[in-house]
Design an enzyme around this catalytic site. Structure first.
Site, PDB file in Angstrom:
ATOM      1  N   HIS A 199      41.555  70.047  60.431  1.00 21.97           N
ATOM      2  CA  HIS A 199      40.980  69.877  61.773  1.00 21.97           C
ATOM      3  C   HIS A 199      40.463  68.468  61.924  1.00 21.97           C
ATOM      4  O   HIS A 199      39.841  67.965  61.001  1.00 21.97           O
ATOM      5  CB  HIS A 199      39.829  70.865  61.980  1.00 21.97           C
ATOM      6  CG  HIS A 199      39.175  70.717  63.317  1.00 21.97           C
ATOM      7  ND1 HIS A 199      39.753  71.179  64.482  1.00 21.97           N
ATOM      8  CD2 HIS A 199      38.000  70.129  63.673  1.00 21.97           C
ATOM      9  CE1 HIS A 199      38.956  70.888  65.501  1.00 21.97           C
ATOM     10  NE2 HIS A 199      37.898  70.244  65.040  1.00 21.97           N
TER      11      HIS A 199
ATOM     12  N   GLU B 286      85.081  51.865  56.053  1.00 19.31           N
ATOM     13  CA  GLU B 286      84.402  51.813  57.361  1.00 19.31           C
ATOM     14  C   GLU B 286      85.061  50.734  58.220  1.00 19.31           C
ATOM     15  O   GLU B 286      85.187  49.594  57.799  1.00 19.31           O
ATOM     16  CB  GLU B 286      82.907  51.541  57.162  1.00 19.31           C
ATOM     17  CG  GLU B 286      82.131  51.286  58.436  1.00 19.31           C
ATOM     18  CD  GLU B 286      82.257  52.374  59.498  1.00 19.31           C
ATOM     19  OE1 GLU B 286      81.961  53.530  59.221  1.00 19.31           O
ATOM     20  OE2 GLU B 286      82.685  52.042  60.633  1.00 19.31           O
TER      21      GLU B 286
END
Ligand code: NAD
Length: 462
Positions: free
Chosen positions: A440, A34
């Protein structure tokens, strides 16, 4: 041998670091190279930092409306240094997490720039200026992408920025003109507008989010415009020039030339791949991207490419999946990538979550389709949250009611879409969703109600 690896991954973004971890977990000796920071665009300059800002924008929007919720708040204001410090803290914490994972999986991390020097060799110019060569059975190229720019006069003027710079501002501009009404453009439009920056978006095509379902794009357009973002569609930018407020953007809209001004101009017109230097091999490209097959293999049997550098949908979660496929193939498995189910999440306000075919695509591929819709204005939880704009839309085939596409505009749409992704993966039907008891009061009930709508029997909608 010390510098002999089963897999050498070039690039430590989502595609690369996940490939490295997967390869190591499968028993491979893995190196990762990297040149900047582990985590790549997503963690350092993309998904994560923007989501920190999106979240702050959401908090600010809610505070501005606090009175509606029965809470008195006086003079809320944005503290820009604190905002950006929080973003940096979240990014840094996650980056440390990736660094820890690399170490814990005994992956050798080279900090420097990788260059392919042959089918089995990679050279690294380390940050300290040394040159090292590794020998490797397999190479995975995961070098990512960078913001694309448009070739118009004025693009190099001071004040013209990309998403990279927009994430590192020292102060908020008074006004911004965003070129590009795609994902990046609209996410930043939502952020800037929430923070009180006068925001305009200039989009070349006839509508914003041109890849998404037209109905979703149209509804979001209405909401964003009502929230005072100026949106110009069918508008191709011709030049950027110095202006009174900072910069002027000149574009052609339906044959007439227009000019708007902003302190900053944000370019959000797509991204282009970054490909590492390669000598001694001749990798086939497809356009600017590295050409790969469904095993993520290039034209060399031991060299793979994943993530943005390999084209496909430029999404971190796609890069994760491709990284796993490539690592498995390096370690002797025969894995293929499947792009049938790729959720698309756009963190605007309200959010967009979509997976599978849009209505337009479904109409092209199937003779008959069924469409269900359910508005959040009829959902109890959405009303309690004060976030009742938008709707759920499900597209199903007309023979079996099999779910082909799920499109959600509304609160937490980026989370809700996971149910749609699983439904498409499992080839579920509208009946199966409708017959699944949904808790719900939840936003997810909107998906169940929408499935009922496809079956012609919505409960909470006339
Ligand atoms: P994009 O392709 O989504 O949008 C670019 C837009 O710019 C398009 O609508 C295009 O028509 C327009 N455009 C191009 N040239 C123009 C011009 N000269 N004048 C006016 N408009 C012009 O690209 P993006 O928004 O830059 O994002 C890049 C990539 O990153 C995309 O693939 C996107 O999916 C990905 N991304 C994803 C997320 C997410 O998943 N939430 C977030 C950010 C970026």
């Amino acid at each position: 041998m010390e510098n002999q690896y089963d897999i050498t991954v070039i690039g430590g973004g989502p595609g690369g670091y996940v490939a490295a971890i997967k390869g190591a977990k499968m028993g491979g000796k893995v190196a990762i190279i990297e040149k900047d920071k582990l985590g790549g665009t997503c963690l350092n300059r993309g998904c994560i930092p923007t989501k920190v800002l999106v979240n702050s924008a959401h908090v600010f929007n809610t505070i501005k409306r606090a009175g509606e919720f029965g809470i008195e708040v006086k003079d809320p204001a944005v503290n820009v240094p604190a905002l950006y410090n929080r973003k940096d803290a979240v990014v840094s914490r996650l980056r440390q997490g990736v660094e820890y994972l690399i170490k814990a999986n005994k992956i050798r991390l080279f900090r420097g720039e990788g260059k392919i020097t042959g089918e089995n060799s990679v050279e690294i110019l380390t940050d300290s200026g040394e040159q090292t060569e590794v020998r490797t059975r397999n190479i995975i190229i995961a070098t990512g992408s960078e913001p694309a720019k448009i070739p118009v006069p004025g693009i190099e003027l001071e004040g013209v920025i990309t998403s990279d710079e927009a994430l590192n501002l020292k102060s908020l501009p008074d006004s911004v003109v965003i070129i590009g009404g795609g994902v990046i453009g609209l996410e930043f439009a939502s952020i800037f507008n929430s923070f009180g920056v006068k925001t305009a978006v200039v989009e070349m095509l006839p509508r914003i989010l041109p890849q998404e379902d037209e109905e979703i794009s149209r509804e979001l357009y209405g909401i964003i415009k009502r929230d005072r973002v100026d949106i110009y569609v069918n508008s191709r930018v011709e030049k950027i020039e110095k202006g009174e407020k900072g910069l002027g953007v000149v574009f052609e809209e339906k044959g007439s030339v227009r000019r708007i001004e902003g302190e900053r101009v944000l370019i959000a017109v797509g991204r282009k791949p970054v490909v590492c230097e390669m000598n001694g091999i001749d990798i086939t490209l497809k356009g600017k991207f590295i050409d790969v097959d469904d095993r993520m293999r290039t034209n060399y049997k031991n060299i793979y490419a994943v993530g943005d550098a390999a084209g496909g949908p430029l999404l971190a979660h796609v890069a994760f999946a491709e990284g796993i496929v490539a690592a498995e193939n390096c370690m002797g498995r025969d894995s293929k990538i499947d792009y049938k189910v790729v959720p698309r999440c756009i963190f605007t306000h309200p959010e967009v979550g979509a997976v599978g075919l849009t209505e337009e695509e479904a109409r092209r591929r199937f003779r008959d389709i069924k469409i269900g819709k359910f508005p959040f204005s009829a959902n109890g939880k959405a009303l309690a949250m004060g976030e009742n704009e938008g709707f759920v839309k499900i597209i199903a085939d007309s023979e079996w009611n099999e779910v082909l596409g799920v499109h959600i505009l509304g609160p937490n749409a980026t989370e809700l879409v996971a149910e749609g992704a699983l439904a498409i993966k499992l080839e579920s039907t509208a009946e199966e969703i409708a017959e699944t008891i949904h808790a719900h009061p939840t936003l997810a009930e909107g998906i169940m109600e929408c499935a009922h709508d496809i079956l012609g029997a919505p409960l909470h909608k006339i």
